[in-house]
Design a protein around this motif. Sequence first.
Motif, PDB file in Angstrom:
ATOM      1  N   ILE A  61      29.296  47.118  17.331  1.00 56.80           N
ATOM      2  CA  ILE A  61      28.648  45.915  17.862  1.00 56.80           C
ATOM      3  C   ILE A  61      29.316  45.494  19.165  1.00 56.80           C
ATOM      4  O   ILE A  61      28.645  45.206  20.156  1.00 56.80           O
ATOM      5  CB  ILE A  61      28.680  44.784  16.821  1.00 56.80           C
ATOM      6  CG1 ILE A  61      27.734  45.110  15.660  1.00 56.80           C
ATOM      7  CG2 ILE A  61      28.289  43.441  17.458  1.00 56.80           C
ATOM      8  CD1 ILE A  61      27.878  44.196  14.464  1.00 56.80           C
ATOM      9  N   LEU A  97      27.673  45.388  22.935  1.00 54.31           N
ATOM     10  CA  LEU A  97      27.661  44.174  23.749  1.00 54.31           C
ATOM     11  C   LEU A  97      28.292  44.417  25.114  1.00 54.31           C
ATOM     12  O   LEU A  97      27.835  43.889  26.128  1.00 54.31           O
ATOM     13  CB  LEU A  97      28.392  43.042  23.023  1.00 54.31           C
ATOM     14  CG  LEU A  97      27.665  42.471  21.810  1.00 54.31           C
ATOM     15  CD1 LEU A  97      28.573  41.506  21.070  1.00 54.31           C
ATOM     16  CD2 LEU A  97      26.379  41.795  22.218  1.00 54.31           C
ATOM     17  N   LEU A 120      21.334  38.931  24.879  1.00 49.30           N
ATOM     18  CA  LEU A 120      22.320  38.393  23.952  1.00 49.30           C
ATOM     19  C   LEU A 120      23.237  37.432  24.694  1.00 49.30           C
ATOM     20  O   LEU A 120      23.586  37.638  25.840  1.00 49.30           O
ATOM     21  CB  LEU A 120      23.159  39.520  23.342  1.00 49.30           C
ATOM     22  CG  LEU A 120      22.418  40.494  22.443  1.00 49.30           C
ATOM     23  CD1 LEU A 120      23.372  41.592  22.005  1.00 49.30           C
ATOM     24  CD2 LEU A 120      21.820  39.799  21.254  1.00 49.30           C
ATOM     25  N   ASP A 134      24.077  33.843  20.310  1.00 48.38           N
ATOM     26  CA  ASP A 134      23.571  34.803  19.338  1.00 48.38           C
ATOM     27  C   ASP A 134      24.664  35.280  18.391  1.00 48.38           C
ATOM     28  O   ASP A 134      24.447  36.195  17.618  1.00 48.38           O
ATOM     29  CB  ASP A 134      22.953  36.008  20.047  1.00 48.38           C
ATOM     30  CG  ASP A 134      21.659  35.652  20.742  1.00 48.38           C
ATOM     31  OD1 ASP A 134      20.948  34.761  20.251  1.00 48.38           O
ATOM     32  OD2 ASP A 134      21.376  36.259  21.787  1.00 48.38           O
ATOM     33  N   MET A 135      25.825  34.659  18.482  1.00 47.39           N
ATOM     34  CA  MET A 135      26.927  35.011  17.595  1.00 47.39           C
ATOM     35  C   MET A 135      27.340  33.774  16.803  1.00 47.39           C
ATOM     36  O   MET A 135      27.136  32.644  17.245  1.00 47.39           O
ATOM     37  CB  MET A 135      28.104  35.562  18.408  1.00 47.39           C
ATOM     38  CG  MET A 135      27.748  36.830  19.167  1.00 47.39           C
ATOM     39  SD  MET A 135      29.168  37.604  19.923  1.00 47.39           S
ATOM     40  CE  MET A 135      29.806  38.513  18.531  1.00 47.39           C
ATOM     41  N   TYR A 148      34.022  36.340  15.346  1.00 43.94           N
ATOM     42  CA  TYR A 148      32.613  36.158  15.671  1.00 43.94           C
ATOM     43  C   TYR A 148      31.850  37.414  15.276  1.00 43.94           C
ATOM     44  O   TYR A 148      32.361  38.526  15.382  1.00 43.94           O
ATOM     45  CB  TYR A 148      32.429  35.920  17.173  1.00 43.94           C
ATOM     46  CG  TYR A 148      32.797  34.524  17.585  1.00 43.94           C
ATOM     47  CD1 TYR A 148      31.851  33.509  17.578  1.00 43.94           C
ATOM     48  CD2 TYR A 148      34.096  34.219  17.970  1.00 43.94           C
ATOM     49  CE1 TYR A 148      32.192  32.215  17.950  1.00 43.94           C
ATOM     50  CE2 TYR A 148      34.445  32.933  18.348  1.00 43.94           C
ATOM     51  CZ  TYR A 148      33.484  31.938  18.342  1.00 43.94           C
ATOM     52  OH  TYR A 148      33.829  30.670  18.702  1.00 43.94           O
ATOM     53  N   ASP A 180      27.606  39.071  15.326  1.00 43.69           N
ATOM     54  CA  ASP A 180      26.237  38.864  15.777  1.00 43.69           C
ATOM     55  C   ASP A 180      25.416  38.172  14.702  1.00 43.69           C
ATOM     56  O   ASP A 180      25.548  38.473  13.512  1.00 43.69           O
ATOM     57  CB  ASP A 180      25.567  40.198  16.110  1.00 43.69           C
ATOM     58  CG  ASP A 180      25.977  40.748  17.454  1.00 43.69           C
ATOM     59  OD1 ASP A 180      26.516  39.989  18.271  1.00 43.69           O
ATOM     60  OD2 ASP A 180      25.728  41.943  17.685  1.00 43.69           O
ATOM     61  N   ARG A 181      24.573  37.284  15.136  1.00 41.89           N
ATOM     62  CA  ARG A 181      23.662  36.585  14.223  1.00 41.89           C
ATOM     63  C   ARG A 181      22.614  37.564  13.690  1.00 41.89           C
ATOM     64  O   ARG A 181      22.140  37.448  12.578  1.00 41.89           O
ATOM     65  CB  ARG A 181      22.986  35.438  14.969  1.00 41.89           C
ATOM     66  CG  ARG A 181      22.098  34.570  14.133  1.00 41.89           C
ATOM     67  CD  ARG A 181      21.493  33.448  14.964  1.00 41.89           C
ATOM     68  NE  ARG A 181      22.465  32.682  15.704  1.00 41.89           N
ATOM     69  CZ  ARG A 181      23.083  31.584  15.252  1.00 41.89           C
ATOM     70  NH1 ARG A 181      22.811  31.138  14.046  1.00 41.89           N
ATOM     71  NH2 ARG A 181      23.951  30.944  16.002  1.00 41.89           N
ATOM     72  N   TYR A 182      22.243  38.545  14.516  1.00 44.28           N
ATOM     73  CA  TYR A 182      21.206  39.505  14.151  1.00 44.28           C
ATOM     74  C   TYR A 182      21.804  40.903  14.080  1.00 44.28           C
ATOM     75  O   TYR A 182      22.687  41.256  14.852  1.00 44.28           O
ATOM     76  CB  TYR A 182      20.072  39.479  15.188  1.00 44.28           C
ATOM     77  CG  TYR A 182      19.524  38.089  15.364  1.00 44.28           C
ATOM     78  CD1 TYR A 182      18.716  37.515  14.396  1.00 44.28           C
ATOM     79  CD2 TYR A 182      19.864  37.338  16.484  1.00 44.28           C
ATOM     80  CE1 TYR A 182      18.238  36.216  14.544  1.00 44.28           C
ATOM     81  CE2 TYR A 182      19.383  36.041  16.640  1.00 44.28           C
ATOM     82  CZ  TYR A 182      18.573  35.493  15.670  1.00 44.28           C
ATOM     83  OH  TYR A 182      18.117  34.214  15.804  1.00 44.28           O
ATOM     84  N   GLU A 183      21.280  41.706  13.173  1.00 44.46           N
ATOM     85  CA  GLU A 183      21.784  43.066  13.004  1.00 44.46           C
ATOM     86  C   GLU A 183      21.359  43.951  14.178  1.00 44.46           C
ATOM     87  O   GLU A 183      20.360  43.696  14.840  1.00 44.46           O
ATOM     88  CB  GLU A 183      21.241  43.644  11.698  1.00 44.46           C
ATOM     89  CG  GLU A 183      21.739  42.877  10.480  1.00 44.46           C
ATOM     90  CD  GLU A 183      21.066  43.300   9.208  1.00 44.46           C
ATOM     91  OE1 GLU A 183      21.800  43.638   8.261  1.00 44.46           O
ATOM     92  OE2 GLU A 183      19.835  43.293   9.155  1.00 44.46           O
ATOM     93  N   ILE A 184      22.118  45.011  14.407  1.00 39.50           N
ATOM     94  CA  ILE A 184      21.785  45.995  15.427  1.00 39.50           C
ATOM     95  C   ILE A 184      20.665  46.872  14.870  1.00 39.50           C
ATOM     96  O   ILE A 184      20.769  47.401  13.765  1.00 39.50           O
ATOM     97  CB  ILE A 184      23.014  46.863  15.785  1.00 39.50           C
ATOM     98  CG1 ILE A 184      24.153  45.999  16.320  1.00 39.50           C
ATOM     99  CG2 ILE A 184      22.642  47.963  16.762  1.00 39.50           C
ATOM    100  CD1 ILE A 184      23.846  45.276  17.608  1.00 39.50           C
TER     101      ILE A 184
END
Length: 112
Positions: free
Chosen positions: A11, A15, A23, A27-28, A62, A64-68
């Motif tokens: 991740i 980034l 992002l 978003d984290m 921290y 990510d709020r959303y998965e890769i």
Amino acid sequence: MKHLVYVLTVIVICLLLFPSDPLSANDMVMIPAGEFFMGSTAAEGGLPDEQPLRRVHLSAFYIDRYEITNQDYERFVRDVGHRPPAHATPASTLWEGTIPMPGIERHPVINV
């Protein structure tokens, strides 16, 4: 735990490689520091690689709020030359060479 560290590393690399992506820090989310029990005991039916049951302390971090997605990871594989995801059982591998199977591009990447 080893897989969690690997996923978090991927991740962070994504980034860093793709800063023009939409992002942002928003978003984290921060996971607060704390302790939890990881693993299981043989009496609970835990597999050998899940033993022993132990208390683990993690510092705040921290994530990510959303998965890769497979689409995101495909770009990482293409741009960096990293190996595509694969499962020890070939029938469970969801990628064909260096691209995800059709229809799973927006699904979360697995087997990394």
